[in-house]
Design an enzyme around this catalytic site. Sequence first.
Site, mmCIF file in Angstrom:
data_model
loop_
_atom_site.group_PDB
_atom_site.id
_atom_site.type_symbol
_atom_site.label_atom_id
_atom_site.label_comp_id
_atom_site.label_asym_id
_atom_site.label_seq_id
_atom_site.Cartn_x
_atom_site.Cartn_y
_atom_site.Cartn_z
ATOM 1 N N SER A 45 40.005 24.597 48.263
ATOM 2 C CA SER A 45 38.835 23.786 47.916
ATOM 3 C C SER A 45 38.901 23.319 46.467
ATOM 4 O O SER A 45 38.655 22.157 46.171
ATOM 5 C CB SER A 45 37.554 24.576 48.148
ATOM 6 N N GLU A 46 39.193 24.251 45.554
ATOM 7 C CA GLU A 46 39.394 23.878 44.153
ATOM 8 C C GLU A 46 40.440 24.763 43.506
ATOM 9 O O GLU A 46 40.623 25.932 43.892
ATOM 10 C CB GLU A 46 38.102 23.996 43.327
ATOM 11 N N THR A 47 41.072 24.188 42.502
ATOM 12 C CA THR A 47 41.884 24.934 41.547
ATOM 13 C C THR A 47 41.230 24.772 40.186
ATOM 14 O O THR A 47 40.941 23.648 39.761
ATOM 15 C CB THR A 47 43.328 24.419 41.507
#
Length: 265
Positions: A45-47
């Site tokens: 979903s995110e880094t």
Amino acid sequence: MKLTIFHIDAFTDTPFKGNPAAVVPLNTWLPEADMQAIATENNLSETAFFVLDANGKFHIRWFSPMTEIAFCGHATLASAYVLFRHQMAASPVTFWAKAVGDIVVVQGDDGLIEMSFPNREPSPLAAADIPPALKEGLSIAPLEVLKNQQAYIAVYGRQDDVLNVVPDLQRLKALAPLDVAVTAPGVQHDFASRYFWPANGGDEDPVTGSIHAGLAPYWARRLDQPLLTALQASRRGGLLTCRVEGDRVYVSGSCVQYLEGTIEV
């Protein structure tokens, strides 16, 4: 160049639940194209990437597999977890992001990590102002629609409606740059939600900390209580505790580490 990377499941105390985030601590910023390439390769979903400044604040940036994100809660939670567990940072720590300013994060004695967000209470939309793409993009018509800086928020009467609504992602994509949250009173929690973001990250986000800066003030006002428990009813699922105090919303959760490793760029 070798970089340390952590893979953390956020807003859960159970492995393989909650929302997975990658965390990459940096000494200096990488080129933006490299950070986006790493996030795309991770396909989470995110880094999150962060750099400590001379004043003791951690400047943080978040990238989905598609684009840089202005505000991300679960990857901030994961980043704080890495700082507390692996870098022995003293609580509290302060993150800074361009779109939201300071995010002060505290680790409680109970192990929960609490983040201080700006209050982003949404405003109701008149029926005439609801975009056709939103009406056509949700299989169940909401009772009302709200909007804040991040998303349209469709409100339903029952948690089952949130569980059963089917998004038409191509329709919802037309609402860019805004995403879409759906929410209702909870059964075992004060409220439940789901989050669709085809324009910015993917189909359905497992747990979205940032949108609770808008959901919590709405439900706090509606239920007349400042302390709330929240379920994000995705396939993986996640649990959040929210507290609304004036112009701040405090969002808390747990984390579980899945992986620590090294990447080469």
